[in-house]
Design an enzyme around this catalytic site. Sequence first.
Site, PDB file in Angstrom:
ATOM      1  N   ASP A  21       0.498  -1.331   0.413  1.00 48.17           N
ATOM      2  CA  ASP A  21      -0.529  -0.407   0.298  1.00 48.17           C
ATOM      3  C   ASP A  21       0.786   0.885  -0.046  1.00 48.17           C
ATOM      4  OD1 ASP A  21       0.802  -0.088   2.788  1.00 48.17           O
ATOM      5  OD2 ASP A  21      -1.173   0.450   3.404  1.00 48.17           O
ATOM      6  N   SER A  52     -12.632   2.705  27.757  1.00 47.42           N
ATOM      7  CA  SER A  52     -12.607   1.925  27.018  1.00 47.42           C
ATOM      8  C   SER A  52     -12.062   1.109  28.185  1.00 47.42           C
ATOM      9  CB  SER A  52     -11.506   2.801  25.781  1.00 47.42           C
ATOM     10  OG  SER A  52     -11.071   1.812  25.693  1.00 47.42           O
ATOM     11  N   GLY A 102      -2.766  -5.123  18.425  1.00 44.04           N
ATOM     12  CA  GLY A 102      -1.175  -6.399  17.851  1.00 44.04           C
ATOM     13  C   GLY A 102      -1.799  -6.598  17.220  1.00 44.04           C
ATOM     14  N   GLY A 104      -2.359  -7.815  13.803  1.00 39.98           N
ATOM     15  CA  GLY A 104      -2.287  -7.387  12.604  1.00 39.98           C
ATOM     16  C   GLY A 104      -3.995  -7.550  12.251  1.00 39.98           C
ATOM     17  N   SER A 106      -5.908  -4.498  12.345  1.00 45.50           N
ATOM     18  CA  SER A 106      -6.517  -3.487  12.154  1.00 45.50           C
ATOM     19  C   SER A 106      -7.224  -2.721  13.331  1.00 45.50           C
ATOM     20  CB  SER A 106      -7.486  -3.220  10.882  1.00 45.50           C
ATOM     21  OG  SER A 106      -6.435  -3.490   9.955  1.00 45.50           O
ATOM     22  N   ASP A 152      -5.210  -0.401   5.545  1.00 44.80           N
ATOM     23  CA  ASP A 152      -6.087  -1.062   6.820  1.00 44.80           C
ATOM     24  C   ASP A 152      -7.010  -0.021   6.535  1.00 44.80           C
ATOM     25  OD1 ASP A 152      -5.033  -2.532   7.036  1.00 44.80           O
ATOM     26  OD2 ASP A 152      -3.741  -0.611   8.969  1.00 44.80           O
TER      27      ASP A 152
HETATM   28  C1  GLA Z   1       0.060  -2.616   8.511  1.00 41.60           C
HETATM   29  C2  GLA Z   1      -0.113  -0.682   7.937  1.00 41.60           C
HETATM   30  C3  GLA Z   1      -0.762  -1.557   6.257  1.00 41.60           C
HETATM   31  C4  GLA Z   1       0.181  -1.970   5.584  1.00 41.60           C
HETATM   32  C5  GLA Z   1       0.103  -3.588   6.372  1.00 41.60           C
HETATM   33  C6  GLA Z   1       1.220  -4.150   5.207  1.00 41.60           C
HETATM   34  O1  GLA Z   1      -1.290  -2.977   8.265  1.00 41.60           O
HETATM   35  O2  GLA Z   1      -0.622  -0.526   8.955  1.00 41.60           O
HETATM   36  O3  GLA Z   1      -1.213   0.149   6.020  1.00 41.60           O
HETATM   37  O4  GLA Z   1       1.268  -1.538   5.459  1.00 41.60           O
HETATM   38  O5  GLA Z   1       0.322  -3.171   7.311  1.00 41.60           O
HETATM   39  O6  GLA Z   1       0.501  -4.910   4.070  1.00 41.60           O
END
Ligand code: GLA
Length: 361
Positions: A21, A52, A102, A104, A106, A152
């Site tokens: 990206d 939260s 954390g 992955g 988002s 994300d």
């Molecule tokens: C993270 C980042 C994204 C992208 C991914 C890898 O999620 O936030 O912008 O670069 O890693 O694809």
Amino acid sequence: MNEIRKWLVPARVNLIGDHTDYSGGLAMPIAINKGITVKARLREGERTHVWSMGQTADFDRLGREHVTGWLAYVAGVAWALNERGIQAPALDIVIESDIPVGAGLSSSAALTCGIALAMTSFAGYPATPTEIALLGAKAENDYVGAPTGLLDQFSVCFAQADHALLLDFSQPEPQVTPVEAKWAEAGLTLAVIDTASRHNHATGGYGTRRQEVESAAASLGLEQLSSVGLDQIVSLTDPVLKSRTQPVFTENARVRGAAKALRDQRWDLFGTMLTASHNSLCEDFQVSCPELDLAVESALARGALGARMTGGGFGGCAIALIEPERVDELRSMLEALFDARDWPKPNVFVTPPTNGAHQLP
Ligand code: GLA
């Protein structure tokens, strides 16, 4: 004053196209069945109050003071809005989430975009999904200081149920093309394997990869590394820059192939692209880790058509396209393998492609 409004913003997994990206390339994510709920109402005064996960905090409603930790993802949106000339009102905000942090998936984009929806709504500013995504990214990049791309935020704002999104980052405003994702009709499911190993993109290897990609582009005289040609890859002499450039080139080609395979419902081919993507990100781009490699290897051993790490890497989640009947076996296998290595217990769940951010009744 007392009207409460609510939004749901999902987490995402990227089916294919990682670390492309921020160099103007392609990616193909879906939203998943985990998410963040943001509830908000106006309040008197100059401070926004946030509840939260059992914690409470407050900050200047315009984001003019610097805060850190999880609150930065909330205050950063107020700051980003202010930078755009929109004043955030003072709010009471309650955040609930079942997205592991954390991992992955988002969680940070879901949070910033959810807050952007709440703040623009109560400010009376009719923001488009693109504006929400860009506000979320600005908060994360320029206030929190995590040098991420736009994958994300665009995933969680634009996702559609039963579709993947083909995202093209070659233009300043990313292009979004939904592609029907019908693997369930073919008797397949998408398993997400949270390896329980964690990363932090604000401080970890993600930023180093991004710098290497930018150096490779600069040394080739390119504005964006994703526009690189094969002849240029061959001309690179620095071994590190070469090993970062090659996977960017091949990953973009795999995203195109995977989008076609998805449209044609060629699940074997789609799976092959996923696994090839993992190997390239692991061997050349070097953003995988032992936990992710073991998750992918195990899924393939249990009959997955394809499997790969997803997202930024250095921990987090892998995905596998697999028959639903095999998911329990895969879970037991991974639990035993992780236990034997004294690694924390992994969590395996399945998800359909779900809808992106939306207001709840
Ligand atoms: C993270 C980042 C994204 C992208 C991914 C890898 O999620 O936030 O912008 O670069 O890693 O694809």
